[in-house]
Design a protein around this motif. Structure first.
Motif, PDB file in Angstrom:
ATOM      1  N   UNK A  55       1.013  -1.606  -0.084  1.00 49.61           N
ATOM      2  CA  UNK A  55      -0.033   0.391  -0.055  1.00 49.61           C
ATOM      3  C   UNK A  55       0.441   1.397  -0.134  1.00 49.61           C
ATOM      4  N   UNK A  56       0.616   1.893   0.054  1.00 50.68           N
ATOM      5  CA  UNK A  56       0.462   3.518   0.066  1.00 50.68           C
ATOM      6  C   UNK A  56       1.891   3.797  -1.557  1.00 50.68           C
ATOM      7  N   UNK A  57       2.917   4.424  -1.162  1.00 50.47           N
ATOM      8  CA  UNK A  57       4.584   4.328  -1.335  1.00 50.47           C
ATOM      9  C   UNK A  57       5.747   2.602  -1.144  1.00 50.47           C
ATOM     10  N   UNK A  58       4.773   1.676  -0.977  1.00 42.33           N
ATOM     11  CA  UNK A  58       5.913   0.180  -0.793  1.00 42.33           C
ATOM     12  C   UNK A  58       5.699  -0.165   0.579  1.00 42.33           C
ATOM     13  N   UNK A  59       4.727   0.304   0.980  1.00 42.16           N
ATOM     14  CA  UNK A  59       4.789  -0.481   2.431  1.00 42.16           C
ATOM     15  C   UNK A  59       3.793  -1.531   2.785  1.00 42.16           C
ATOM     16  N   UNK A  60       4.761  -2.810   3.153  1.00 43.76           N
ATOM     17  CA  UNK A  60       4.140  -3.624   3.261  1.00 43.76           C
ATOM     18  C   UNK A  60       4.440  -4.560   4.921  1.00 43.76           C
ATOM     19  N   UNK A  61       3.953  -5.705   5.306  1.00 41.97           N
ATOM     20  CA  UNK A  61       3.984  -6.569   6.143  1.00 41.97           C
ATOM     21  C   UNK A  61       2.958  -5.574   7.261  1.00 41.97           C
ATOM     22  N   UNK A  62       3.010  -6.473   8.253  1.00 42.67           N
ATOM     23  CA  UNK A  62       1.144  -6.235   9.461  1.00 42.67           C
ATOM     24  C   UNK A  62       0.778  -5.043   9.194  1.00 42.67           C
ATOM     25  N   UNK A  63       1.496  -3.946   9.388  1.00 42.63           N
ATOM     26  CA  UNK A  63       0.467  -2.991   8.980  1.00 42.63           C
ATOM     27  C   UNK A  63      -0.433  -2.562   8.026  1.00 42.63           C
ATOM     28  N   UNK A  64      -0.411  -4.255   6.911  1.00 39.10           N
ATOM     29  CA  UNK A  64      -1.120  -3.744   5.073  1.00 39.10           C
ATOM     30  C   UNK A  64      -2.083  -5.003   6.154  1.00 39.10           C
ATOM     31  N   UNK A  65      -3.401  -4.355   5.935  1.00 35.95           N
ATOM     32  CA  UNK A  65      -4.809  -5.252   5.865  1.00 35.95           C
ATOM     33  C   UNK A  65      -5.678  -5.141   4.667  1.00 35.95           C
ATOM     34  N   UNK A  66      -5.755  -6.094   3.637  1.00 41.11           N
ATOM     35  CA  UNK A  66      -6.512  -6.278   3.344  1.00 41.11           C
ATOM     36  C   UNK A  66      -7.529  -6.167   3.421  1.00 41.11           C
ATOM     37  N   UNK A  67      -7.989  -4.382   1.513  1.00 46.36           N
ATOM     38  CA  UNK A  67      -9.458  -4.210   1.785  1.00 46.36           C
ATOM     39  C   UNK A  67     -10.199  -3.461   2.175  1.00 46.36           C
ATOM     40  N   UNK A  68      -8.580  -2.599   3.015  1.00 45.79           N
ATOM     41  CA  UNK A  68      -8.315  -1.341   3.896  1.00 45.79           C
ATOM     42  C   UNK A  68      -7.593   0.004   3.157  1.00 45.79           C
ATOM     43  N   UNK A  69      -8.986   0.665   3.158  1.00 46.39           N
ATOM     44  CA  UNK A  69      -8.320   2.545   2.668  1.00 46.39           C
ATOM     45  C   UNK A  69      -7.807   2.710   3.252  1.00 46.39           C
ATOM     46  N   UNK A  70      -6.177   3.175   2.160  1.00 47.02           N
ATOM     47  CA  UNK A  70      -4.808   4.186   3.168  1.00 47.02           C
ATOM     48  C   UNK A  70      -5.077   5.523   2.404  1.00 47.02           C
TER      49      UNK A  70
END
Length: 122
Positions: free
Chosen positions: A3-18
């Motif tokens: 998400x965003x500019x290349x953020x991966x990992x546990x902070x990324x939640x499927x289906x969530x708008x950032x």
């Protein structure tokens, strides 16, 4: 997932708008870590323009501290040749697609733009 500019990992939640604010919060700590690494690795950090510093931080943010540590970009910068270091950005345009090293248009565009920014005013 990214998400965003290349953020991966546990902070990324499927289906969530950032939102832009969410992205700022997620990315800020990564940029601060990249800046700290840049200050530690580049011998002449204080002599660089704000554009050069931004490009070097962006390099670490996107490619990682380990990639920078072994790069000719860092070697040239630390030898005092910032122009040659800036010109290394265009070389970082390859990704692996189906197991094959390939020049990727987005990486080419980013490398070209970072090279131009880095040399601005020189």
């Amino acid at each position: 997932m990214t998400v965003c500019d290349g953020i991966t990992g546990p902070a990324v939640v499927a289906g969530r708008y950032h939102s832009p604010g969410d992205c700022y919060r997620l990315e800020k700590s990564r940029y601060l870590k990249s800046e700290a690494a840049a200050k530690r690795l580049f011998r002449f950090w204080g002599s660089y323009t704000v554009w050069q510093q931004a490009v070097f931080i962006d390099f670490i943010h996107n490619k990682g501290e380990a990639a920078l540590a072994g790069s000719s970009l860092l070697r040239k910068a630390n030898a005092g040749d910032v122009v040659a270091a800036c010109r290394e950005n265009v070389r970082w345009n390859v990704g692996t697609v189906n197991g094959v090293k390939t020049v990727l248009p987005g990486l080419r565009t980013r490398g070209d733009a970072n090279g131009e920014l880095c040399e601005a005013g020189l």
